[in-house]
Design an enzyme around this catalytic site. Structure first.
Site, PDB file in Angstrom:
ATOM      1  N   GLU A 240       0.834  -1.226   0.000  1.00 30.94           N
ATOM      2  CA  GLU A 240       0.000   0.000   0.000  1.00 30.94           C
ATOM      3  C   GLU A 240       0.856   1.259   0.000  1.00 30.94           C
ATOM      4  OE1 GLU A 240      -3.453  -1.716  -0.648  1.00 30.94           O
ATOM      5  OE2 GLU A 240      -3.025   0.424  -0.686  1.00 30.94           O
TER       6      GLU A 240
HETATM    7  C1  LIG Z   1       2.996  -9.801   0.209  1.00 27.28           C
HETATM    8  C2  LIG Z   1       2.699  -8.696  -0.742  1.00 27.28           C
HETATM    9  C3  LIG Z   1       1.388  -8.394  -1.044  1.00 27.28           C
HETATM   10  C4  LIG Z   1       1.112  -7.386  -1.970  1.00 27.28           C
HETATM   11  N1  LIG Z   1      -0.197  -7.154  -2.324  1.00 27.28           N
HETATM   12  C5  LIG Z   1      -0.450  -6.339  -3.394  1.00 27.28           C
HETATM   13  C6  LIG Z   1      -1.763  -6.249  -3.947  1.00 27.28           C
HETATM   14  O1  LIG Z   1      -2.704  -6.864  -3.465  1.00 27.28           O
HETATM   15  N2  LIG Z   1      -1.938  -5.470  -5.042  1.00 27.28           N
HETATM   16  C7  LIG Z   1      -0.925  -4.773  -5.611  1.00 27.28           C
HETATM   17  O2  LIG Z   1      -1.157  -4.096  -6.608  1.00 27.28           O
HETATM   18  N3  LIG Z   1       0.328  -4.825  -5.099  1.00 27.28           N
HETATM   19  C8  LIG Z   1       0.593  -5.600  -4.011  1.00 27.28           C
HETATM   20  N4  LIG Z   1       1.853  -5.679  -3.490  1.00 27.28           N
HETATM   21  C9  LIG Z   1       2.912  -4.879  -4.076  1.00 27.28           C
HETATM   22  C10 LIG Z   1       3.367  -3.753  -3.168  1.00 27.28           C
HETATM   23  O3  LIG Z   1       2.391  -2.770  -3.053  1.00 27.28           O
HETATM   24  C11 LIG Z   1       4.711  -3.244  -3.720  1.00 27.28           C
HETATM   25  O4  LIG Z   1       5.670  -4.249  -3.468  1.00 27.28           O
HETATM   26  C12 LIG Z   1       5.122  -1.928  -3.114  1.00 27.28           C
HETATM   27  O5  LIG Z   1       4.278  -0.890  -3.541  1.00 27.28           O
HETATM   28  C13 LIG Z   1       6.564  -1.541  -3.464  1.00 27.28           C
HETATM   29  O6  LIG Z   1       6.829  -1.673  -4.831  1.00 27.28           O
HETATM   30  P1  LIG Z   1       8.120  -2.499  -5.283  1.00 27.28           P
HETATM   31  O7  LIG Z   1       8.073  -3.815  -4.631  1.00 27.28           O
HETATM   32  O8  LIG Z   1       8.188  -2.454  -6.751  1.00 27.28           O
HETATM   33  O9  LIG Z   1       9.334  -1.713  -4.660  1.00 27.28           O
HETATM   34  P2  LIG Z   1      10.100  -0.487  -5.335  1.00 27.28           P
HETATM   35  O10 LIG Z   1       9.119   0.506  -5.843  1.00 27.28           O
HETATM   36  O11 LIG Z   1      11.097  -1.032  -6.279  1.00 27.28           O
HETATM   37  O12 LIG Z   1      10.828   0.150  -4.073  1.00 27.28           O
HETATM   38  C14 LIG Z   1      12.075  -0.327  -3.560  1.00 27.28           C
HETATM   39  C15 LIG Z   1      12.603   0.684  -2.539  1.00 27.28           C
HETATM   40  O13 LIG Z   1      12.796   1.957  -3.171  1.00 27.28           O
HETATM   41  C16 LIG Z   1      12.041   2.964  -2.506  1.00 27.28           C
HETATM   42  N5  LIG Z   1      11.513   3.904  -3.478  1.00 27.28           N
HETATM   43  C17 LIG Z   1      10.956   3.634  -4.682  1.00 27.28           C
HETATM   44  N6  LIG Z   1      10.568   4.780  -5.264  1.00 27.28           N
HETATM   45  C18 LIG Z   1      10.874   5.786  -4.431  1.00 27.28           C
HETATM   46  C19 LIG Z   1      10.718   7.211  -4.466  1.00 27.28           C
HETATM   47  N7  LIG Z   1      10.137   7.832  -5.477  1.00 27.28           N
HETATM   48  N8  LIG Z   1      11.151   7.921  -3.399  1.00 27.28           N
HETATM   49  C20 LIG Z   1      11.718   7.323  -2.342  1.00 27.28           C
HETATM   50  N9  LIG Z   1      11.896   5.983  -2.261  1.00 27.28           N
HETATM   51  C21 LIG Z   1      11.469   5.229  -3.279  1.00 27.28           C
HETATM   52  C22 LIG Z   1      10.921   2.223  -1.777  1.00 27.28           C
HETATM   53  O14 LIG Z   1      10.452   2.952  -0.646  1.00 27.28           O
HETATM   54  C23 LIG Z   1      11.630   0.924  -1.387  1.00 27.28           C
HETATM   55  O15 LIG Z   1      12.343   1.105  -0.201  1.00 27.28           O
HETATM   56  C24 LIG Z   1       2.162  -6.648  -2.547  1.00 27.28           C
HETATM   57  C25 LIG Z   1       3.480  -6.943  -2.207  1.00 27.28           C
HETATM   58  C26 LIG Z   1       3.757  -7.967  -1.344  1.00 27.28           C
HETATM   59  C27 LIG Z   1       5.196  -8.298  -1.055  1.00 27.28           C
END
Ligand SMILES: Cc1cc2nc3c(=O)[nH]c(=O)nc-3n(C[C@H](O)[C@H](O)[C@H](O)COP(=O)(O)OP(=O)(O)OC[C@H]3O[C@@H](n4cnc5c(N)ncnc54)[C@H](O)[C@@H]3O)c2cc1C
Length: 592
Positions: free
Chosen positions: A433
């Protein structure tokens, strides 16, 4: 819970709102008691076994752990999914505040189970607000009752925090769109709890502008129904695999393929290219629900640690209670350091609950109060504090679960104790989220800098009033809290001025320390609510209203929070300003 509802979250005011009259004191009590029974008797016993067994994908079918489907049926039969939803669609129309207290019980009892109803609720609320009449007629009553479940599909392999990179396509075709693409990490993307699953999918139409503005939102059912809700044919969507996770293992986290056979049928919700605005309205509710996960896990971990500390016999204190046991070992709860850990756990859980419930009450006021000014002020408060509830409460969930392991000593490292599962489960709440880093960005950029700090200033004014009230309470134990709170408020106030001054010209300097600012706001807001709790406890003790030991516990928690957590605010201000100073003008990547 009752104390917070009544003393801090203005239950009296909320239940006098138009439409909430049914939430009488007796009804609120009955709902809490009944929910506690369901959470304790049905959901909590499945928490450990569900974690050990996990969800599985077998021959293309996702199976949740033993007992989950039965528990879900009982959950639906008892009417729990519809508590706060509009009566027009079969809901019970009770305040969001009451649903929040009940939701805390579900998540504390079994966070992995609760993700399914939590997402279904978010989809139902969303559809009620933004769906067309035709979509509402078919889908809404079934989502409200919980007969069908809901999901949110945003994330793709290249699109996580940055949704502008979403590639899933939506191609217009007659009365619908053909959805083609892959979504990952979809919570309850497929399962056996309900016969149909309604996916809300962010996708891109062919003529939309590039980036975030070209996204639209689609309703994609797993099974296509007729207008009477009879399930007809399987849509072109399937679960390809399930993730193996650190925690919430009972909940299936799915990789979803849309359109392998030409396109899943999707129906536009709202207008084309408005997807991101609409998704945000759903995500804000979901962010509060995820913050509540932090509260629930923190409280469950605290209860477990407290029981263990009373049962585990080890060592003798050097002084005070237990020291006179004549050389006999005593329960570890006698040791000052264990008491410190338990108080850290208790006071933070209480502060997080107070914050989450207060924002839930503000949500009800923002929606239903007859006075437009009250609605506006409360909406401003909800907007400001939503990222704080999401990030600060989930950080507390993790920290408290971690301390819970420490209270258990070696046993805390052993799965059998149950303590590790809380930490493993809590960990995701800081990530999904919108990661807590994204919440901090949202707080400093959209919520504080954009309005020149006005919403924070209004909140600070309320805090200063509470501090003055406490100071004038004539009760030494709570008066001691006031100066701590005052200096916390001063740190928040001066940090906010610095933020508003620097953000326009040097945003990176502010963003580098945004997480510190968010924690500062969480602690000061939590400290304010704890101070009010202490004031209410003193008043009620004087009136002979309530169990004195319980009320004494509220004063102790507030004093402990003021003496330890609020003492962090000066350091957090230094860290907030210092992070940017240290990194300013550097390409840090060259030096890592
Ligand atoms: C168990 C689980 C359930 C989930 N359920 C859902 C679901 O039901 N529906 C859905 O759509 N998604 C779901 N997700 C996805 C989840 O919302 C994302 O994993 C999350 O939003 C982070 O995206 P990412 O994994 O691509 O990380 P990234 O975006 O790659 O982020 C990696 C790191 O970089 C930082 N970062 C990235 N961009 C910025 C920025 N602009 N400024 C500062 N820091 C930044 C982040 O804070 C983080 O520390 C789920 C994930 C998991 C693991």
């Amino acid at each position: 819970m009752r104390f917070v509802l009544r003393e801090l979250a203005a239950l009296e005011t909320v239940r006098s709102l138009p439409g909430c009259e049914e939430a009488t004191s007796d009804l609120v009590d009955a709902v809490l008691e009944e929910a506690a029974r369901f959470a304790g008797d049905v959901l909590a016993p499945l928490n450990g076994p569900g974690d050990r067994q996990g969800s599985r994908l077998e021959n293309g079918v996702v199976r949740t752990p033993d007992g989950f489907a039965d528990a879900y049926r009982l959950f639906v039969d008892a009417g729990w999914p519809s508590l706060s939803l509009p009566p027009r669609w079969g809901g019970q129309g009770l305040p969001c505040l009451l649903a929040t207290a009940v939701g805390e019980m579900w998540t504390a009892a079994n966070m992995a189970f609760n993700l399914c109803p939590m997402l279904t609720l978010a989809v139902a609320e969303f559809l009620a607000a933004h769906g067309s009449d035709a979509l509402k007629a078919i889908y809404l009553p079934r989502l409200v009752s919980g007969a069908w479940a809901g999901t949110m599909n945003l994330t793709e392999p290249d699109a996580g925090s940055d949704l502008s990179r979403i590639r899933t396509r939506a191609i217009p075709a007659d009365d619908h769109y053909r959805i083609i693409g892959q979504k990952i990490y979809i919570t309850y993307g497929d399962h056996d709890l309900a016969p149909n699953i309604i996916h809300m999918v962010l996708a891109r139409t062919p003529d939309g502008p590039p980036g975030i503005r070209g996204l639209s939102l689609f309703l994609v059912p797993k099974i296509l129904p007729d207008t009477a809700g009879n399930l007809l044919v399987h849509n072109d969507v399937r679960c390809v695999s399930l993730e193996h996770k650190l925690g919430i293992r009972a909940s299936p986290t799915a990789v979803m393929a849309y359109g392998d056979s030409g396109g899943a049928k999707g129906f536009l919700v709202g207008e084309e290219n408005r997807g991101i605005d609409l998704m945000f309205s759903m995500m804000n509710a979901a962010r509060l629900a995820v913050g509540l996960e932090g509260v629930g896990i923190a409280d469950r971990a605290f209860q477990r640690a407290r029981s263990y500390a009373e049962a585990r016999v080890q060592g003798r204190p050097v002084a005070g209670p237990g020291a006179d046991a004549g050389g006999t070992a005593v329960p570890i709860a006698f040791h000052p350091d264990v008491q410190r850990m338990l108080m850290v756990m208790k006071s933070q859980s209480e502060a997080a609950r107070a914050l989450a419930y207060s924002v839930a009450a503000a949500t009800d006021l923002a929606r239903l109060d007859p006075n437009p000014e009250t609605r506006r002020d409360n909406q401003a408060l909800v907007d400001l504090l939503t990222p704080v509830v999401k990030a600060w409460c989930t950080d507390i969930g993790i920290a408290v679960a971690d301390t819970g392991i420490q209270v258990h000593g070696g046993m805390g490292y052993i799965e059998e104790s149950g303590a590790p599962q809380h930490l493993r489960d809590a960990r995701i709440a800081a990530i999904y989220e919108g990661t807590n880093g994204i919440q901090a960005n949202d707080l400093v950029g959209r919520k504080v800098a954009r309005d020149g700090g006005r919403a924070v200033a209004a909140l600070i004014e309320r805090m200063r009033q509470a501090s003055r009230d406490l100071d004038g309470a004539g009760e030494a134990r709570v008066q001691a809290i006031a100066p701590r709170l005052e200096s916390g408020i001063d740190d928040l106030s001066s940090s906010t001025l610095w933020l508003v001054d620097h953000f326009p010209a040097e945003p990176n300097r502010v963003l580098a320390g945004a997480a510190h600012y968010l924690r500062l706001m969480g602690i000061v807001t939590g400290g304010w609510l704890m101070a009010r709790a202490a004031g209410a406890a003193v008043r009620r003790m004087a009136e002979g209203d309530g169990d004195p030991a319980f009320l004494e516990g509220k004063i102790l928690s507030a004093r402990f929070f003021a003496g330890t957590l609020l003492a962090e605010t000066a350091a957090l201000k230094t860290q907030f300003l210092g992070a940017g100073d240290a990194l300013a003008g550097l390409d840090t990547r060259q030096h890592l």
